[in-house]
Design a protein around this motif. Structure first.
Motif, mmCIF file in Angstrom:
data_model
loop_
_atom_site.group_PDB
_atom_site.id
_atom_site.type_symbol
_atom_site.label_atom_id
_atom_site.label_comp_id
_atom_site.label_asym_id
_atom_site.label_seq_id
_atom_site.Cartn_x
_atom_site.Cartn_y
_atom_site.Cartn_z
ATOM 1 N N MET A 20 -18.164 88.839 50.048
ATOM 2 C CA MET A 20 -18.503 89.915 51.008
ATOM 3 C C MET A 20 -19.628 90.854 50.564
ATOM 4 S SD MET A 20 -15.424 92.397 52.320
ATOM 5 C CE MET A 20 -14.798 91.110 53.416
ATOM 6 N N GLY A 21 -20.622 91.053 51.343
ATOM 7 C CA GLY A 21 -21.989 91.802 50.759
ATOM 8 C C GLY A 21 -22.538 90.954 49.623
ATOM 9 N N GLU A 22 -22.501 89.562 49.690
ATOM 10 C CA GLU A 22 -23.086 88.868 48.806
ATOM 11 C C GLU A 22 -22.513 89.067 47.479
ATOM 12 O OE1 GLU A 22 -27.269 88.452 48.844
ATOM 13 O OE2 GLU A 22 -27.122 88.208 51.004
ATOM 14 N N ARG A 48 -23.609 84.971 46.573
ATOM 15 C CA ARG A 48 -24.733 85.112 47.669
ATOM 16 C C ARG A 48 -24.211 84.112 48.940
ATOM 17 N NH1 ARG A 48 -28.483 85.559 43.418
ATOM 18 N NH2 ARG A 48 -29.307 87.398 43.325
ATOM 19 N N ASP A 101 -18.035 88.789 59.746
ATOM 20 C CA ASP A 101 -19.145 89.397 59.226
ATOM 21 C C ASP A 101 -19.021 89.441 57.822
ATOM 22 O OD1 ASP A 101 -21.365 90.958 58.589
ATOM 23 O OD2 ASP A 101 -21.091 92.549 59.789
ATOM 24 N N ARG A 102 -19.749 88.778 57.180
ATOM 25 C CA ARG A 102 -19.607 88.804 55.532
ATOM 26 C C ARG A 102 -20.158 90.471 54.937
ATOM 27 N NH1 ARG A 102 -20.525 84.350 52.538
ATOM 28 N NH2 ARG A 102 -22.168 85.259 51.263
ATOM 29 N N TYR A 103 -20.562 91.352 55.663
ATOM 30 C CA TYR A 103 -20.914 92.425 55.121
ATOM 31 C C TYR A 103 -19.902 93.682 55.639
ATOM 32 C CZ TYR A 103 -25.128 90.528 53.583
ATOM 33 O OH TYR A 103 -26.076 89.508 52.908
ATOM 34 N N SER A 104 -18.852 93.147 56.175
ATOM 35 C CA SER A 104 -17.899 93.975 56.776
ATOM 36 C C SER A 104 -16.496 93.947 55.885
ATOM 37 C CB SER A 104 -17.774 93.906 58.119
ATOM 38 O OG SER A 104 -16.421 94.469 58.799
ATOM 39 N N GLU A 105 -15.783 95.019 55.303
ATOM 40 C CA GLU A 105 -14.652 94.902 54.818
ATOM 41 C C GLU A 105 -13.567 95.018 55.698
ATOM 42 O OE1 GLU A 105 -15.155 96.570 50.222
ATOM 43 O OE2 GLU A 105 -15.527 98.107 51.817
#
Length: 563
Positions: free
Chosen positions: A425-427, A541, A553-557
Motif C-alpha cells: 500500500m503506497g508502495e 513497490r 486502489d494501492r494508495y487507499s487505506e
C-alpha cells in the motif's frame, strides 16, 4: 454507431444525474469533435462517484469478448460445471426465474442446472453431473462471463474450491457496490462468510460431505466448512472477477453458522456472535496460563507511561504478566521519579539503555531479558480499556501455526487506527481501514473480523519468545524506527508462521506522541532510508498483499476500488 461512440454515450449520459454541468460540457466537446477532451472530462468528473464501477463494468466488455472467442475454441477441453440454484420455502418464484434468466445469457452454458430447496442440498448433490458445482442463491444473477471464467481457470489450475468476487445493491443511489476480495484466508472465512455467494466446488469433494449436510441447520455452511477444512491452503483459490450480482446482501445474518464452525473445528473451540453479524471464534487458552513479558520502550513523557501501565494493570483479566520497561535516556524529573517508583514493584524491571532512539534495539534488549514464554511489544502511548484484550490475543498466539498477533487499535475518538497492515500500500505498507469511524461496518465488515494478515504493528504485538528469537527479532540496522514490525512479521511468514489480526482485543493508541513524526525535518532522512530498505528487501513497490484485491486502489487505506 461505432464501438467508441457507443462507449462514450454509455458513460456520459449517466453522469448527467450526478454532475450535469460536466456531462453537458463533455457532450458539447464530443459533438464538436473534440473527442479526447470530451472523454477526459467524463473520466475526471466520474472519480469518486458510484458511476466509476458502472464504467469499469463497461470496460470489461472487451475482455468478455475475448472470453467468448476462447469459449468457442477451447471449451471442449475445459471442466464442466453444474449450476445448483438453491432456495428456501419462502423464496418467491420470480427470484428463481431471475437466476435462471442469467444462465441463459452465459457465454458458456453450464452442463446442467439443478434447482433445489436448501434443506434438500444433500440429495441434490447426487444429481450433479459436472466436474464442479457452482452454488447460486435464488435471486442472485450470474455475470455473463461467470461460467467461462470459472471453466478456463479450473482447466489451468484444477483446485478443489474456487471463489470469485461479487457485487451487492447499494442503499440510496441504486448502483451496486463491488466486493473485491483477497486471496484465501481461512481465519477470515471462520469470522465472515465470503465464499457462499460465488463459489465452485469439485463435485467428488462436495459429495463426501453428504452425511453432515442432512444433520445441519445450515447445509451451505456445513458444506463449505467441511470442504475448506479438508483442503490444503493452496487448494482453495480466488478468481479476481465479478461472478455474481447479488439480489440482496443476505449473507450478513445467519444464526446457524456459528454451530457449523464449532462442529467443524471440534472440541475446545467456542463461537459467539461478533460485531456486524460476524462470528467471534474463541480458540482455547493454554493451561496453565503462560507468563507474558510486556516490553515497553520509553523516553520521558511520564504521563504516557503512567497511563499505559495503569490502564493495563486495571483493565486486564489475563494473568500472569510482568513488565520490562526499557528506558532510553529519560531526563525529566517526573519520569525519573516514576521509574524509581516502578522499580520498587516485584512485577516490574526497569532497564536503562543509552544512545540514539532505536526502537528495534530497545525491544530486542527487553525481549532478551524477558522471563515470559511470550512477549508483548507495547508502545508507551497505548491505553487498555477492555479487560479481555490480552487473553484474546493469547488465544491466537498459543497456536502452533501463528507468529505475531496484533490488536485493534483505536484513536481517542474511537475511530480505527490499526486493523492489520497491508504490504504494498503506497508502495510501502499501510494500516487497513485507518480512520474508519466508530460504529461503521467498513468495507464488507472486514475490520471487525479476525483474519490472517501480512503484518501487524509493533505498537501492540504478541508473539512467543522463541519465535521472536528464531527470526532474529527486530532489525536494528535496517529498521531502527520505521517498518521494523513489517519486516519482522514478513520474516515470521517466511519462516512458516502466519500473523493474525484480532478485532476482539481493543486498545487506544495515541499514535507516536512520544517519538514524533517520521516526516519532521529531524527524522525525514532516516525515514526515507528505512523506506528504501523495505522496498529493496521485500519489493513493496510491486507487492500485492493477499489481503488486498488487484482491483483495489494501492494508495487507499480504506479499500477503495482502483478505477
Amino acid at each position: 454507431m461505432s464501438r467508441k461512440t457507443s462507449l462514450f454515450w454509455r458513460k456520459a449520459l449517466p453522469l448527467v444525474r450526478y454532475r450535469p454541468a460536466s456531462a453537458l460540457r463533455a457532450i458539447f466537446w464530443y459533438l464538436t469533435r473534440r473527442r479526447v477532451r470530451a472523454s477526459n472530462i467524463v473520466r475526471d468528473s466520474s472519480r469518486g462517484l458510484p458511476l466509476a464501477y458502472h464504467y469499469w463494468l463497461i470496460a470489461q466488455q472487451e475482455e468478455i469478448t475475448r472470453l467468448a472467442d476462447a469459449a468457442g475454441t477451447s471449451a471442449e477441453q475445459w471442466p464442466t460445471i453444474t449450476l445448483v440454484i438453491h432456495y428456501s420455502d419462502d423464496t418467491p418464484a420470480n427470484l428463481r426465474r431471475r437466476s435462471r434468466r442469467s444462465v441463459e445469457q452465459q457465454l458458456l452454458k453450464p452442463n446442467a442446472i439443478i434447482e433445489t430447496p436448501i434443506d434438500d442440498l444433500a440429495s441434490a448433490l447426487r444429481g450433479v453431473t459436472g466436474d464442479y458445482l457452482f452454488l447460486l442463491r435464488a435471486g442472485d444473477r450470474l455475470a455473463e462471463s461467470a461460467i467461462v471464467r470459472l471453466a478456463r481457470f479450473l482447466h489451468a489450475r484444477p483446485v478443489a474450491v474456487l471463489y470469485g468476487d461479487e457485487d451487492v445493491p447499494s442503499t440510496g443511489d441504486g448502483l451496486p457496490t463491488p466486493w473485491f476480495k483477497g486471496e484465501w484466508n481461512r481465519e477470515l472465512f471462520l469470522a465472515l462468510d465470503y465464499l457462499s455467494s460465488a463459489v465452485a466446488i469439485r463435485t467428488d469433494l462436495a459429495r463426501r460431505t453428504e452425511p453432515i449436510l442432512t444433520q445441519s441447520g445450515s447445509p451451505i455452511d456445513a458444506l463449505l466448512m467441511a470442504v475448506t477444512t479438508s483442503c490444503d491452503e493452496d487448494d482453495v483459490a480466488h478468481l479476481p472477477a465479478i461472478l455474481v450480482h447479488r439480489h440482496t446482501d443476505s449473507s450478513a445474518s445467519n444464526p446457524h453458522r456459528a454451530a457449523a464452525i464449532v462442529s467443524a473445528l471440534g472440541a475446545g473451540v467456542r463461537c459467539e456472535k461478533g460485531p456486524f453479524d460476524t462470528v467471534h471464534v474463541q480458540w482455547p487458552l493454554p493451561q496453565p496460563f503462560p507468563l507474558i513479558s510486556i516490553i515497553v520502550p520509553t523516553r520521558d513523557r511520564a504521563e504516557l507511561l503512567r497511563t499505559c501501565i495503569g490502564s493495563v494493570d486495571a483493565h486486564t483479566d489475563y494473568r500472569p504478566f510482568e513488565w520490562i520497561v526499557v528506558d532510553n535516556e529519560s531526563a525529566e524529573p517526573e519520569t525519573q521519579d516514576f521509574l524509581a517508583e516502578l522499580s520498587l514493584r516485584s512485577d516490574v524491571r526497569v532497564i536503562r539503555s543509552a544512545g540514539a532512539f532505536n526502537f528495534s534495539r530497545l525491544n530486542n534488549i527487553g525481549v532478551a531479558a524477558a522471563a515470559g514464554e511470550y512477549v508483548l511489544l507495547l508502545n508507551n502511548d497505548t491505553e487498555a480499556f477492555s479487560p479481555e484484550w490480552l487473553g484474546e490475543m493469547m488465544r491466537y498466539a498459543a497456536r502452533d501455526d501463528v507468529g505475531a498477533v496484533g490488536a485493534q487499535l483505536l484513536y481517542a475518538d474511537g475511530s480505527l487506527q490499526h486493523a492489520g497492515v497491508v504490504i504494498g500500500m503506497g508502495e510501502a505498507a499501510g494500516h487497513a481501514h485507518r480512520f474508519l469511524p466508530a460504529g461503521d461496518p467498513g468495507y464488507f465488515r472486514l475490520p471487525h473480523a479476525a483474519q490472517e494478515v501480512s503484518a501487524v504493528t509493533a505498537a501492540c504485538l504478541l508473539v512467543r519468545k522463541d519465535r521472536y528469537m528464531a527470526v532474529g527479532g527486530l532489525d536494528e540496522e535496517k529498521f531502527a524506527v520505521a517498518y521494523n514490525d513489517v519486516d519482522f512479521c514478513l520474516r515470521l511468514k517466511e519462516a512458516g508462521w502466519c500473523n493474525i489480526y484480532t478485532p476482539h482485543a481493543k486498545l487506544y493508541h495515541h499514535e507516536s506522541k512520544s517519538r514524533g513524526s517520521d516526516f519532521s525535518v529531524a527524522n525525514r532522512e532516516r525515514y526515507m532510508r528505512e523506506l528504501k530498505n523495505l522496498q529493496t528487501r521485500w519489493g513493496t513497490r510491486t507487492f500485492l498483499d493477499p489481503l488486498h484485491s488487484p482491483h483495489l486502489d494501492r494508495y487507499s487505506e480504506t479499500f477503495q476500488p482502483g478505477f
